[in-house]
Design an enzyme around this catalytic site. Structure first.
Site, PDB file in Angstrom:
ATOM      1  N   SER A 101       4.196   0.586  -2.703  1.00  0.00           N
ATOM      2  CA  SER A 101       4.901   1.712  -2.099  1.00  0.00           C
ATOM      3  C   SER A 101       6.024   1.245  -1.169  1.00  0.00           C
ATOM      4  O   SER A 101       6.959   0.579  -1.588  1.00  0.00           O
ATOM      5  CB  SER A 101       3.895   2.610  -1.368  1.00  0.00           C
ATOM      6  OG  SER A 101       4.477   3.823  -0.991  1.00  0.00           O
ATOM      7  N   ASP A 242      11.308   5.990  -1.426  1.00  0.00           N
ATOM      8  CA  ASP A 242      10.704   4.708  -1.075  1.00  0.00           C
ATOM      9  C   ASP A 242      10.534   3.885  -2.355  1.00  0.00           C
ATOM     10  O   ASP A 242      10.996   4.273  -3.429  1.00  0.00           O
ATOM     11  CB  ASP A 242       9.388   4.889  -0.323  1.00  0.00           C
ATOM     12  CG  ASP A 242       8.282   5.465  -1.186  1.00  0.00           C
ATOM     13  OD1 ASP A 242       8.598   6.098  -2.211  1.00  0.00           O
ATOM     14  OD2 ASP A 242       7.101   5.286  -0.839  1.00  0.00           O
ATOM     15  N   ASP A 244       8.262   3.221  -4.546  1.00  0.00           N
ATOM     16  CA  ASP A 244       7.701   3.776  -5.785  1.00  0.00           C
ATOM     17  C   ASP A 244       8.042   5.245  -5.961  1.00  0.00           C
ATOM     18  O   ASP A 244       7.523   5.900  -6.860  1.00  0.00           O
ATOM     19  CB  ASP A 244       6.188   3.555  -5.852  1.00  0.00           C
ATOM     20  CG  ASP A 244       5.414   4.374  -4.831  1.00  0.00           C
ATOM     21  OD1 ASP A 244       5.994   4.740  -3.787  1.00  0.00           O
ATOM     22  OD2 ASP A 244       4.227   4.641  -5.062  1.00  0.00           O
ATOM     23  N   ASP A 246       7.404   8.034  -4.413  1.00  0.00           N
ATOM     24  CA  ASP A 246       6.485   9.161  -4.206  1.00  0.00           C
ATOM     25  C   ASP A 246       6.707   9.823  -2.853  1.00  0.00           C
ATOM     26  O   ASP A 246       6.013  10.782  -2.519  1.00  0.00           O
ATOM     27  CB  ASP A 246       5.016   8.735  -4.375  1.00  0.00           C
ATOM     28  CG  ASP A 246       4.552   7.749  -3.318  1.00  0.00           C
ATOM     29  OD1 ASP A 246       5.386   7.235  -2.534  1.00  0.00           O
ATOM     30  OD2 ASP A 246       3.329   7.464  -3.277  1.00  0.00           O
TER      31      ASP A 246
END
Length: 451
Positions: A101, A242, A244, A246
């Site tokens: 992440s 960010d 990834d 999400d």
């Protein structure tokens, strides 16, 4: 405490905690768990972000899944919400996202999604952990039953079309100049393309991943570059994802940052007016600002709070029928469309409101004035400082001083030996005093245990 899984999959230092051996065994264990029912070719999709270690982990997972007879669809760099969506769309038994992440490139992680696109529950994760630590030799597939791996075609187009379809047909982004910061991460291809196909004039930053620069001075956790570019180009809006994709952070045309609380306020108001809220309120965490709660109450909407973590927000949403929730950090969950936080979809929903209202982003997104909020961390070596009598007394005294005009939230970190002390209220000086008093009490208790 579980051995491998935390609040968001398995995460840690690449080639330290997240080793090829662990990834191989995760693939075998998860594959065996989801290969148990049905006489058909079981398959799994694997996506990743742009970290250097993703290659190593991806290959180890492929080896693990194929060794127990599961076919593998290798997606390459794709956002976490895209992996969740494709797991359902492609009728896979399991979805895997390789990502840490918003963490730096040295870390990596493994997130697992069930066939419904939702993250696995605690029970399934515990059962997979038990398999990881067991001898799986006897359960490996025979030579003729090994799985196959391939890279499906046009996979980015699938997600782009999905994201576009979350908007009403009559809404496009013609006339909008948009700066999008992809954090040198998983959305570096799909996010700019989606915005362009919707008609926006798109300027992209953070779209040159090299394996090492994910989240480095770009993205939602470091929005300064985006703020500068929005001001420089006099753009209408900036979107920061960010690593990834999400979570999302918005920058308005003045260069002011708009966090997840303000985004939830905008969408909640719009959906209430359109009759789209499934329940009279939204779900957020204990960290969301009290200003959001008061704003929603003024709209006759409730704010239900959960523990920190988007999985807890989603669990409450599913259990009680809410279709909007999220975190101050920018995890926005819109369950009518997605099964996890989706930064791009959340940004599109905001831009749709902006277009429909015919106003600027700063006018639309400044729904409430956030209350002063102070967060301090206390690191400790051992023991349980929060159980100390003096700490309990300080917390009770602090809450009494703040009363209904503020909140005091104290919680241990789920990933490191740290106590987080957050206070907020109308009186910034009082909040500071209360937080400092609790921090002092926790520090003294921690030092006594260490001594």
């Amino acid at each position: 405490m579980r051995k491998y899984f935390g609040t968001d999959g398995i995460r840690g230092r690449a080639n330290g905690i997240i080793t090829p051996d662990l990834a191989l065994r995760v693939g075998q264990a998860a594959g065996l768990m989801f290969r148990q029912s049905g006489d058909y070719r079981h398959r799994v999709v694997i996506g990743k972000d742009t970290r250097l270690s993703g290659y190593m982990i991806e290959n180890a997972l492929v080896a693990g899944f194929t060794s127990v007879g599961m076919d593998v669809l290798v997606l390459g760099p794709m956002p976490t919400p895209a992996v969740a969506m494709l797991t359902r769309s492609m009728r896979c038994d399991l979805g895997v996202m390789i990502s840490a992440s918003h963490n730096p490139y040295e870390d990596n992680g493994i997130k697992l999604f069930g066939p419904d696109g939702f993250k696995l529950n605690d029970d399934l994760e515990k059962r997979i952990e038990a398999l990881i630590d067991s001898d799986l030799t006897a359960q490996l597939a025979g030579s003729a039953a090994l799985g196959r791996a391939k890279r499906p075609e046009s996979i980015h187009a699938r997600y782009i079309e999905f994201a576009k379809r979350t908007l009403p047909r009559q809404v496009d982004l013609e006339g909008m100049r948009v700066v999008v910061d992809c954090a040198n991460g998983a959305a570096y291809k799909v996010a700019p393309e989606t915005l362009w196909e919707l008609g926006a004039e798109v300027v992209s930053i953070g779209v040159e991943p090299n394996g090492f620069n994910i989240n480095h001075e770009v993205g939602s956790t470091a929005p300064e570059a985006l703020v500068h570019k929005v001001r420089e180009l006099r753009a209408d809006v900036g979107i920061a994802l960010d690593g990834d994709a999400d979570r999302v952070l918005i920058v308005d045309e003045k260069g002011q940052k708009v966090d997840g609380d303000q985004l939830m306020a905008v969408v909640a108001r719009s959906w209430k007016e359109d009759g789209r809220l499934a329940q009279p309120g939204i779900v957020a965490t204990i960290m969301s600002n009290l200003g959001l709660e008061r704003y929603l109450n003024g709209l006759d909407l409730n704010l239900v709070r959960t523990a920190v973590g988007d999985r807890y927000v989603l669990e409450h949403m599913r259990a009680h029928g809410y279709n909007l929730g999220g975190e101050q950090s920018g995890h926005i969950i819109m369950s009518d469309y997605t099964t996890t936080g989706d930064g791009l979809v959340a940004a599109l929903q905001l831009l749709a409101v902006v277009k429909n209202m015919g106003r600027t982003v700063s006018e639309v997104c400044h729904c409430f004035e956030p209350l002063p909020q102070i967060l301090k961390n206390v690191r400790y070596k051992s023991g349980a400082p929060l159980q100390d009598a003096s700490v309990i007394k300080a917390i009770e005294a602090g809450r009494e001083r703040l009363g209904a005009a503020g909140r005091l939230v104290i919680r241990p970190s789920g990933t490191e030996p740290v106590i987080r002390v957050m206070g907020e209220g109308d009186n910034a000086d009082l909040v500071t005093q209360v937080v400092d008093d609790v921090v002092d009490a926790v520090t003294r208790a921690a030092s006594q245990v260490a001594a």
